[in-house]
Enzyme design. Structure first.
Site, mmCIF file in Angstrom:
data_model
loop_
_atom_site.group_PDB
_atom_site.id
_atom_site.type_symbol
_atom_site.label_atom_id
_atom_site.label_comp_id
_atom_site.label_asym_id
_atom_site.label_seq_id
_atom_site.Cartn_x
_atom_site.Cartn_y
_atom_site.Cartn_z
ATOM 1 N N GLU A 175 0.671 -1.204 0.034
ATOM 2 C CA GLU A 175 0.073 -0.034 -0.121
ATOM 3 C C GLU A 175 0.782 1.296 -0.325
ATOM 4 O O GLU A 175 1.987 1.172 0.592
ATOM 5 C CB GLU A 175 -0.811 0.150 1.154
ATOM 6 N N CYS A 205 3.025 8.454 1.090
ATOM 7 C CA CYS A 205 3.758 7.556 2.004
ATOM 8 C C CYS A 205 3.937 6.188 1.316
ATOM 9 O O CYS A 205 2.970 5.471 0.777
ATOM 10 C CB CYS A 205 3.038 7.205 3.447
ATOM 11 N N CYS A 224 6.765 -7.287 6.806
ATOM 12 C CA CYS A 224 8.103 -6.773 7.609
ATOM 13 C C CYS A 224 8.343 -7.925 8.424
ATOM 14 O O CYS A 224 7.633 -8.504 9.136
ATOM 15 C CB CYS A 224 7.836 -5.551 8.405
ATOM 16 N N CYS A 258 7.276 -5.663 15.324
ATOM 17 C CA CYS A 258 6.935 -4.769 16.358
ATOM 18 C C CYS A 258 5.530 -5.166 16.778
ATOM 19 O O CYS A 258 4.891 -5.400 16.066
ATOM 20 C CB CYS A 258 7.192 -3.270 15.877
ATOM 21 N N CYS A 271 2.152 -3.196 15.409
ATOM 22 C CA CYS A 271 2.069 -2.744 13.977
ATOM 23 C C CYS A 271 1.590 -3.807 13.109
ATOM 24 O O CYS A 271 1.773 -4.999 13.302
ATOM 25 C CB CYS A 271 3.540 -2.554 13.520
ATOM 26 N N GLU A 303 10.519 -2.442 6.424
ATOM 27 C CA GLU A 303 11.621 -1.778 6.902
ATOM 28 C C GLU A 303 12.679 -1.178 5.864
ATOM 29 O O GLU A 303 13.209 -2.318 5.424
ATOM 30 C CB GLU A 303 12.299 -2.583 8.043
ATOM 31 N N SER A 316 12.198 5.257 14.614
ATOM 32 C CA SER A 316 11.182 4.949 15.519
ATOM 33 C C SER A 316 11.508 4.427 16.852
ATOM 34 O O SER A 316 11.973 3.467 17.172
ATOM 35 C CB SER A 316 10.202 3.671 14.959
ATOM 36 N N ASN A 357 -2.588 3.403 16.463
ATOM 37 C CA ASN A 357 -3.906 3.292 15.794
ATOM 38 C C ASN A 357 -4.166 1.788 15.915
ATOM 39 O O ASN A 357 -3.323 1.020 15.479
ATOM 40 C CB ASN A 357 -3.572 3.417 14.191
ATOM 41 N N CYS A 387 -1.164 5.295 10.279
ATOM 42 C CA CYS A 387 0.025 4.699 10.308
ATOM 43 C C CYS A 387 0.001 3.404 11.145
ATOM 44 O O CYS A 387 -0.965 3.295 12.109
ATOM 45 C CB CYS A 387 0.946 5.469 11.344
#
Ligand code: SAH
Ligand code: SF4
Length: 371
Positions: free
Chosen positions: A91, A104, A111, A115, A118, A169, A222, A299, A342
């Site tokens: 995306e 973005c 990934c 994390c 996420c 990443e 981050s 989020n 995000c």
């Protein structure tokens, strides 16, 4: 075998033409057609000799990843879903603001860094994106937004800023990321200034040094926690590159550009990392690094274990950082009605790590299919 010209930065395109006995200015001409005018059809590249255009058509293609969904949020945020083959989709999100338009983009399908807060991390990892797939998101978004047209009189561009903060990443896919960055900065391509292009990293220390040497664009790190104990939990790569090493890499990054600063991103998670004491700890931790803070209210996504910090808490946390003398902004949540905020980007990923069950992916598909 045909090559995809969107995989080439200026140096690679020059080498490609040199191998075929063509002069370097041919590479510049083609680069401009591709990335300044969005032209994919060799026949339309009219300042190039017909014989060369015909030769090119036999040797090369211009192939960005196809857009398979394009959704507009109530606040004007627009999310694109790209098919990158093999059951993977990634995306990109366009965020229009008064002063700028930010795109973005993603650098990996999934990934591997996992994390805990996420959505992308929860999907697992499939593969690195190619240069064509990274720059192709910008290429396609420009087409969809009508951004290849002549610039308006005020010189503003529709996409004035690019942030590598989508899925993946970027520094775990460093070679392709750097080639795509070079295209963004190239005057014959997108011509963005290096301060308008931001790489966001969870903190891969050796790759931060390489980025500094190879293409020092703006860097966002981050952070998300003021000490190793908590950061080990939230950002597992911290166990390999703990805060001391990460902050030293940030200092080295700035050595070459003394007027620059690092943006520290900090996801605000209710009751986890958002106390007054943690704000003070954060100030102490970072006091030697020229920096800004960007607070990102967490989020949520399907199955996420956390809650967003209340607005009052975010405000108080920001006040403490500001009182400590550090410029602090709070990211406005954009596009969350279309899961474009995000950490909500999930596309569709064929996990190769077998870390996750595929339930999560399946859950996201119907939502995209509605687009
Ligand atoms: N892998 C890179 C870039 C992609 S993530 C990185 O981690 O920096 C872009 C930003 O979104 C990062 O700061 C990341 O921590 C943040 N983010 C991830 N999940 C989030 C969530 N659920 N809510 C808010 N921000 C999130
Ligand atoms: Fe990967 Fe960044 Fe998500 Fe962490 S926050 S899992 S590094 S995309």
């Amino acid at each position: 075998m045909t090559v995809n010209l969107l995989d080439f930065d200026a140096a690679a395109l020059t080498a490609f033409f040199a191998d075929r006995g063509e002069k370097p200015f041919r590479a510049r001409q083609v680069l401009r057609w591709l990335h300044r005018f969005g032209q994919a059809d060799f026949a339309a590249m009219t300042d190039i000799a017909r014989s060369l255009r015909e030769k090119l058509a036999g040797l090369a293609v211009v192939q960005p990843p196809p857009v398979i969904a394009d959704r507009l949020a109530g606040d004007g945020t627009r999310k694109f879903l790209f098919d990158v083959g093999g059951g993977n989709a990634v995306e990109a999100v366009f965020i229009p603001e008064e002063e700028r338009g930010t795109l973005c983009i993603s650098t990996q399908a999934g990934c591997a860094l996992d994390c805990s807060f996420c959505a992308t991390g929860k999907q697992g990892f499939s593969r690195n994106l190619t240069v064509a797939e990274i720059i192709g998101q910008l290429w396609q978004a420009q087409h969809a937004l009508g951004g290849w047209a002549e610039r308006p009189a005020n010189g503003e561009r529709l996409i004035s800023n690019v942030v590598l903060m989508g899925m993946g990443e970027p520094l775990a896919n460093l070679d392709n990321t750097v080639r795509a960055l070079r295209l963004m900065l190239d005057d014959n391509a997108y011509g963005l200034s290096r301060r308008r292009v931001t790489v966001s990293t969870s903190g891969l220390v050796p790759a931060i040094d390489r980025l500094r040497d190879e293409c020092p664009v703006a860097l966002a790190v981050s952070l998300h926690a003021p000490n190793d104990g908590l950061r080990d939990e939230l950002v597992p790569i911290n166990r390999k590159y703990p805060l001391r090493a990460l902050l030293a890499a940030c200092q080295r990054y700035l050595e070459r550009a003394p007027r620059d600063f690092i943006t520290f991103e900090y996801v605000m998670i209710d009751g986890v990392n958002d106390s007054d004491a943690q704000a003070h700890e954060l100030l102490a931790l970072t006091h030697e690094v020229p920096c800004k803070f960007n607070l990102i209210p967490f989020n949520p996504f399907p199955g996420s274990p956390y809650r967003r910090s209340p607005a009052m808490r975010v405000r108080r946390f920001a006040e403490i950082l500001l009182a400590g003398g550090v410029v602090t902004t709070t990211r406005r949540t954009r596009g969350d009605d279309i899961a474009a905020a995000c950490g909500q980007l999930a596309g569709q990923v064929r996990d190769r790590t077998r870390r996750r069950s595929s339930d999560f992916v399946v859950q996201l598909l119907p939502q995209e299919a509605r687009a």
